[in-house]
Design a protein around this motif. Structure first.
Motif, short mmCIF file in Angstrom:
data_model
loop_
_atom_site.label_atom_id
_atom_site.label_comp_id
_atom_site.label_asym_id
_atom_site.label_seq_id
_atom_site.Cartn_x
_atom_site.Cartn_y
_atom_site.Cartn_z
N VAL A 1 0.85 -1.20 0.00
CA VAL A 1 0.00 0.00 0.00
C VAL A 1 0.88 1.24 0.00
N GLY A 2 1.96 1.20 0.77
CA GLY A 2 2.86 2.33 0.87
C GLY A 2 3.75 2.54 -0.34
N LEU B 1 7.51 7.85 4.17
CA LEU B 1 8.17 7.73 5.47
C LEU B 1 7.16 7.77 6.61
N ALA B 2 6.18 8.63 6.50
CA ALA B 2 5.14 8.74 7.53
C ALA B 2 4.36 7.43 7.63
N ASN B 3 4.06 6.81 6.48
CA ASN B 3 3.35 5.54 6.46
C ASN B 3 4.17 4.44 7.14
N GLU C 1 4.37 5.01 10.93
CA GLU C 1 3.10 4.65 11.55
C GLU C 1 2.96 3.13 11.66
N MET C 2 3.37 2.41 10.61
CA MET C 2 3.29 0.96 10.62
C MET C 2 4.17 0.38 11.73
N ILE C 3 5.38 0.89 11.89
CA ILE C 3 6.28 0.39 12.93
C ILE C 3 5.81 0.83 14.31
N ARG C 4 5.26 2.02 14.41
CA ARG C 4 4.73 2.49 15.69
C ARG C 4 3.55 1.60 16.13
N ASN C 5 2.71 1.20 15.19
CA ASN C 5 1.57 0.34 15.50
C ASN C 5 2.00 -1.09 15.85
N ASN C 6 3.15 -1.52 15.32
CA ASN C 6 3.62 -2.87 15.58
C ASN C 6 5.14 -2.85 15.73
#
Length: 168
Positions: free
Chosen positions: A120-121, A130-132, A135-140
């Protein structure tokens, strides 16, 4: 004299109708043929079934591999897996092929879930991309160093290197 050695490995992840995931790991080379099949149950990613078959020139110490692989049942794919697998399947009474098979299968399961998010990114550019990823790493946060896509030297993590913060 020419020495020839050829090795092929294949890992396949297949979602099943009951919601579980089948993982098939196969290695074939000039000396050994090995196959490990795992069944993984989301959301905890627990290994609920495991079997192994080794053939050709199997070292005597590895003859118990079909029974040994059963020790991995009940283990969850996640933090500490490398140490757990090494403790259960490795060592002097273990089988290094099974250790590699389970760890590579676990990486394939992780990629099965992360690949769609990464794809998707791919359509994004620059700061949006980079923001995507952040966010993905922050969520998991368990993604960091969990598989080849999130190793410190991977393109994904290198692109975030300038953006590192306490969450990574």
């Amino acid at each position: 004299m020419t020495i020839r050695f050829v090795r092929n490995k294949v890992v396949e992840v297949t979602p099943l109708r009951d919601g579980s995931i089948a993982v098939s790991w196969r290695q074939t080379d000039d000396l050994l043929k090995a196959e490990v099949n795992l069944k993984v149950q989301p959301p905890d990613l627990e290994i609920v079934a495991a079997d192994a078959e080794l053939s050709r020139l199997v070292p005597r110490a590895w003859s118990a591999a079909p029974e040994l692989i059963k020790k991995i049942e009940g283990v969850r794919i996640g933090a500490g897996l490398r140490k757990i697998v090494q403790g259960l399947l490795g060592g002097s009474n273990g089988c290094s092929v099974l250790v590699h098979a389970v760890l590579e299968s676990a990486n394939a399961v992780i990629l099965h879930f992360t690949r769609p998010v990464i794809q998707v990114g791919e359509g994004l550019e620059g700061e949006e991309k980079l923001a995507n990823l952040r966010e993905m790493i922050r969520n998991n946060p368990r993604l960091v160093r969990s598989c080849v896509a999130f190793q410190d030297d991977s393109p994904i993590m290198q692109s975030l290197a300038g953006e590192k913060n306490d969450n990574l």
